[in-house]
Scaffold this active site. Structure first.
Site, PDB file in Angstrom:
ATOM      1  N   ASP A 171      16.376 -76.713 -14.213  1.00 38.71           N
ATOM      2  CA  ASP A 171      17.375 -75.733 -14.605  1.00 38.71           C
ATOM      3  C   ASP A 171      16.594 -74.436 -14.635  1.00 38.71           C
ATOM      4  O   ASP A 171      15.814 -74.187 -15.551  1.00 38.71           O
ATOM      5  CB  ASP A 171      17.939 -76.067 -15.990  1.00 38.71           C
ATOM      6  CG  ASP A 171      19.025 -75.083 -16.412  1.00 38.71           C
ATOM      7  OD1 ASP A 171      19.013 -73.944 -15.913  1.00 38.71           O
ATOM      8  OD2 ASP A 171      19.872 -75.459 -17.239  1.00 38.71           O
ATOM      9  N   HIS A 172      16.764 -73.615 -13.611  1.00 37.09           N
ATOM     10  CA  HIS A 172      15.832 -72.503 -13.453  1.00 37.09           C
ATOM     11  C   HIS A 172      15.869 -71.537 -14.623  1.00 37.09           C
ATOM     12  O   HIS A 172      14.948 -70.764 -14.829  1.00 37.09           O
ATOM     13  CB  HIS A 172      16.080 -71.765 -12.129  1.00 37.09           C
ATOM     14  CG  HIS A 172      17.358 -70.994 -12.090  1.00 37.09           C
ATOM     15  ND1 HIS A 172      18.511 -71.511 -11.597  1.00 37.09           N
ATOM     16  CD2 HIS A 172      17.647 -69.755 -12.516  1.00 37.09           C
ATOM     17  CE1 HIS A 172      19.470 -70.611 -11.709  1.00 37.09           C
ATOM     18  NE2 HIS A 172      18.974 -69.531 -12.269  1.00 37.09           N
ATOM     19  N   HIS A 234      23.076 -74.178 -18.119  1.00 37.02           N
ATOM     20  CA  HIS A 234      22.416 -73.000 -18.700  1.00 37.02           C
ATOM     21  C   HIS A 234      22.851 -72.722 -20.135  1.00 37.02           C
ATOM     22  O   HIS A 234      22.029 -72.557 -21.034  1.00 37.02           O
ATOM     23  CB  HIS A 234      22.710 -71.749 -17.877  1.00 37.02           C
ATOM     24  CG  HIS A 234      22.363 -71.872 -16.423  1.00 37.02           C
ATOM     25  ND1 HIS A 234      21.331 -72.660 -15.981  1.00 37.02           N
ATOM     26  CD2 HIS A 234      22.908 -71.306 -15.329  1.00 37.02           C
ATOM     27  CE1 HIS A 234      21.265 -72.571 -14.661  1.00 37.02           C
ATOM     28  NE2 HIS A 234      22.214 -71.755 -14.241  1.00 37.02           N
TER      29      HIS A 234
END
Lengths: 483, 384
Positions: A171-172, A234
């Site tokens: 999950d960047h 996110h």
């Protein structure tokens, strides 16, 4: 090993990140990248494509030719449209291992669209790409399934070849400096943690706002929507980092255990609650930065009667000792007025109003704002006396600006995460049970919306979402921040 | 046909493409200042306590506003977003938004205290303006909207920008038709009660006059005269030909007295004399107050500025006059009390400069609404 090695993600993010790691002398001495995709491509042609992509997308410019040349020598391409291709891939990997002495330490990066995950994992197993010695890890991109059930299936497929500790779900957002800084701020400082609870915090607001529309992702986005695209991963990650208890150590197990604990006590929004505590919306026509933009339903690839949500606002409760009675408001959307990701901790007002109403008209509650992007930083809002005779109070900000304090550019999230994966540090990656809990929260809301006969409310592009979202928070006597 | 104003980039800074580019450019400029400060072993910081949106339809207004704000930067560090829009809807110009940004060099190298962005709205861009301005606002800071000229009643971009503003600043001395514009401002004010405060720079210019008039009645012996006022005369400046008549400031003064003293409606309206006004107001006890608002030519005064005030009252057979005048040097004010025609008391005090920089500086310190002004305005509208 990059599957989808000539795809968008590889070109825009992964290769520029790897190149920048090389530039910073952070890659191991013996290292190579093998890209694979369906269409055939020679090594030379592949390198040339990447050169163009990296010089365009790298955060450091211009391209350092020396570094690129030596980096590019270790880039290879193998087409895998059939079993023969995979056979060739295995030969290539074995040969490179032998040449470089890398002991079959392999990182598999699945940079393909999700539907291909299953067949790739199967192929890795069947063609024994993992190698017999060394470590193997697999990195996969979100979405991790489209609901709890499919996420579990995906995990099962992955587990046919990899152990859970070899699976790195990326999950960047977690790779961003400022997101990691949430943990540092909370747990490396003594002054915040004592007030980080229901007693002092009135509520928390988490915003992930984008100005862009659906762009070229309509095919994916129509199926996903804002809930699956942003909330499930996110937003819930940010929530977990803000709400979690102090982990005993900064390692992958302790940190992720605490995050899962938060997700587990996140009160589900189900049935009738959905109407009260969850708001969706879809953007209509409007203006973004002075330019007229289309409605979602007018975007190419989107159904004219699409009911996909491009905006979500939620009111959540973390049912534990620390947060009892403190709501968490979250919102995300496309085509909002401004690109901004931030977490705002809004504190309770002073218990006794010492100053006249007139004097304190400009006073707002204390707020600690963690800005994730853009203009990464932290600011604390407090009341100060305006320098005039008599008492007049106004809110001012104490600002910490990342860029101005450290004077260096933060590394890209992918650089951080790829390096972590190479090192085997999974702290910033999402574990199976986290994903499972995230979906457990998201699924009932999606079900309720799916069953609803009405369309999502339309909001004008360039505004902060539908009127319902304002009602959601104003009902409680609060309001969304001007992000 | 379509003649666009060329943007002076030495004043407004280089053209940049889009909001993200503005932020990048300002960050770059900021870092340059900070790096420079570090070289001299100083600690530099970015300071900003407010957002100021200026809306102008003439470059000269935009430029004047920008200059005023930059002069105030040390007192009120800010990010200014100056919107320069084409007047009216011009169909011959393609509607579009252009942006320029600039970090004017401050004397004090240790602080970045003023960031200036020009949003140039060409053609009929009414719908577009807000979408370009709002993302440029610094989060968490109060937003002041300074509207040059008379604000329109509603609609974009006024309504949109007002929606994000904590305070609206106007200057009623600029209003070509105060008889129309003042009531419409009063309406905006009453509709948005609590959502934002309203400031009229013209009202701020009036402050020293109000202070002087009020101070008369702090004296216990003179206090009772306030209840038995019989007449008020206010002079305001006009140009030599008497053509530009801007009575807003003088009228606001009357509105203020009316709101404070509970004066009600106009009993009778005498025909206006030479651009002035003569009318009667009913006092709280029903008696009449004669009000005369008169234009006068006075060298050195801005048109519309109040030049003198005379309050007349009668009580227990005594006739009192309370007079405030501007001295010919323009830097002093004299207040005089006459009882039965005899000067009882006189004093001269410095008159604060009415420069726009000072006025704005005063206003930026206030966040809440100015109830006294709002009430004066409402009273004025009721009177007319």
């Amino acid at each position: 090993m990059i599957f989808g090695g000539s795809g968008d993600l590889a070109m825009r993010k992964l290769m520029p990140a790897l190149y920048n790691l090389a530039l910073q002398r952070l890659l191991p001495a013996a290292f190579c990248v093998v890209g694979t995709a369906r269409r055939p491509l020679s090594d030379a042609a592949y390198r040339e494509e990447l050169r163009l992509a990296v010089s365009q997308h790298s955060r450091t410019k211009p391209l350092n030719e020396e570094v690129w040349r030596s980096f590019a020598e270790n880039l290879h391409f193998v087409a895998t449209s059939d079993d023969r291709g995979y056979g060739k891939l295995r030969e290539t990997l074995d040969r490179l291992d032998h040449e470089l002495g890398t002991h079959a330490n392999r990182l598999f990066y699945l940079a393909t669209p999700p539907p291909a995950y299953a067949s790739i994992v199967r192929a890795i197993g069947e063609h024994r790409l993992r190698g017999d010695t060394g470590w193997a890890r697999v990195v996969i991109e979100k979405p991790f399934g489209h609901d709890r059930e499919s996420a579990r299936e995906l995990t099962e497929i992955l587990h046919t070849v990899f152990r859970e500790d070899e699976v790195f779900r990326i999950d960047h957002y977690l790779g961003k400096e400022t997101v990691q800084n949430i943990l540092v701020m909370r747990f490396a400082n003594g002054i915040f943690e004592p007030i980080w609870n229901r007693q002092y915090v009135d509520h928390v607001q988490i915003t992930v706002a984008e100005t862009i529309g659906v762009e070229e992702r309509a095919g994916y986005y129509e199926q996903a929507g804002a809930m699956r695209d942003v909330v499930q991963n996110h937003l819930l990650q940010l929530l977990a980092l803000v709400a979690m208890e102090p982990p005993a150590a900064f390692d992958d197990k302790a940190v992720r255990d605490e995050k899962v604990k938060v997700l587990r006590v996140l009160r589900p929004i189900t049935g009738d609650d959905v109407r009260m505590n969850a708001v969706r919306g879809q953007y209509g026509r409007g203006f973004i930065e002075g330019v007229a933009v289309n409605a979602y339903r007018e975007e190419p690839g989107v159904a004219r009667d699409s009911r996909t949500e491009t905006y979500v606002a939620l009111k959540c409760w973390v049912d534990n000792w620390r947060w009892e009675g403190t709501p968490f408001y979250m919102r995300t959307g496309k085509r909002l007025p401004k690109r901004s990701t931030e977490i705002a901790i809004q504190f309770r007002a002073a218990p006794h109003q010492l100053f006249s109403r007139e004097a304190s008209e400009g006073l707002e509650p204390n707020a600690l704002v963690l800005r994730i992007q853009p203009n990464e930083g932290i600011s604390l809002k407090f009341g100060a006396k305006v320098p005039v005779q008599g008492i007049r109070i106004r809110s001012v900000n104490m600002d910490f600006d990342y860029g101005a304090s450290f004077m260096v550019e933060a590394p890209d999230a992918y650089e951080t995460l790829i390096l972590d994966a190479l090192r085997g540090d999974a702290t910033l990656f999402t574990r199976r049970d986290e994903v499972d809990q995230q979906w457990a929260f998201v699924d009932p809301i999606m079900e309720a919306w799916g069953a609803s006969p009405t369309d999502p409310p339309i909001y004008e592009a360039g505004t902060w979402g539908p009127i319902e979202a304002h009602v959601l928070i104003e009902r409680d006597g609060r309001e969304w921040r001007k992000a | 046909m379509a003649q666009s104003i060329a943007i002076d980039t030495t004043f407004w800074g280089a053209r940049v493409l889009g909001v993200a580019a503005v932020e990048r450019e300002l960050t770059r400029l900021r870092r340059a200042v900070i790096a420079h400060a570090l070289e001299q072993r100083l600690v530099a910081a970015r300071a900003s306590v407010l957002n100021l949106i200026v809306y102008a339809e003439r470059e000269v207004h935009a430029r004047r506003a920008a200059k005023s704000i930059s002069e105030l930067a040390l007192r009120h560090p800010s990010r200014a977003i100056v919107v320069l829009a084409d007047r009216g809807a011009r169909e011959d110009v393609e509607a579009r938004i252009e942006m320029h940004c600039h970090l004017p060099a401050a004397d004090n190298a240790t602080q970045v205290s003023y960031e200036q962005i020009l949003v140039r709205a060409r053609g009929d861009s009414r719908q577009r303006v807000a979408s370009a301005v709002i993302p440029l606002l610094v989060p968490d800071l109060p937003v002041f909207l300074w509207w040059t000229g008379a604000p329109p009643v509603g609609g974009p971009p006024f309504g949109d920008l007002l929606g994000v503003a904590d305070r609206l600043i106007v200057d009623s001395s600029d209003f070509a038709r105060p008889d129309l514009a003042l009531p419409s401002i009063a309406r905006i004010c009453s509709q948005a009660r609590g959502l934002f405060g309203l400031t009229d720079l013209n009202w701020t210019r009036l402050t020293p006059w109000r202070e002087m008039v009020t101070s008369f009645f702090d004296v216990p012996a003179w206090r009772p005269f306030l209840e038995t006022t019989t007449g008020v005369r206010v002079g305001f400046a006009v140009d030599m030909d008497g053509r530009d008549i801007h009575p807003s400031q003088a009228l606001l003064f009357i509105g203020w007295l009316a709101s404070r003293l509970g004066w009600r409606r106009v009993d009778e309206l005498a025909p206006s004399e030479a651009g002035g006004l003569l009318f009667a107001i009913a006092r709280a006890d029903g008696a009449r107050v004669m009000v005369r608002v008169r234009p006068r030519f006075e060298r050195g005064l801005e048109e519309g500025d109040v030049s003198g005030i005379r309050v007349q009252a009668e009580r227990d057979g005594q006739r009192a006059e309370f007079v405030v005048k501007r001295q010919p040097d323009e830097r002093h004010q004299t207040s005089t009390v006459l009882i039965d025609g005899r000067t009882r008391w006189e004093r001269t005090v410095p008159l604060p400069s009415p420069a726009i920089v000072e006025l704005i500086g005063e206003e930026l310190a206030i966040l809440g609404s100015d109830r006294t002004y709002e009430e004066a305005l409402a009273a004025l509208v009721r009177l007319s």
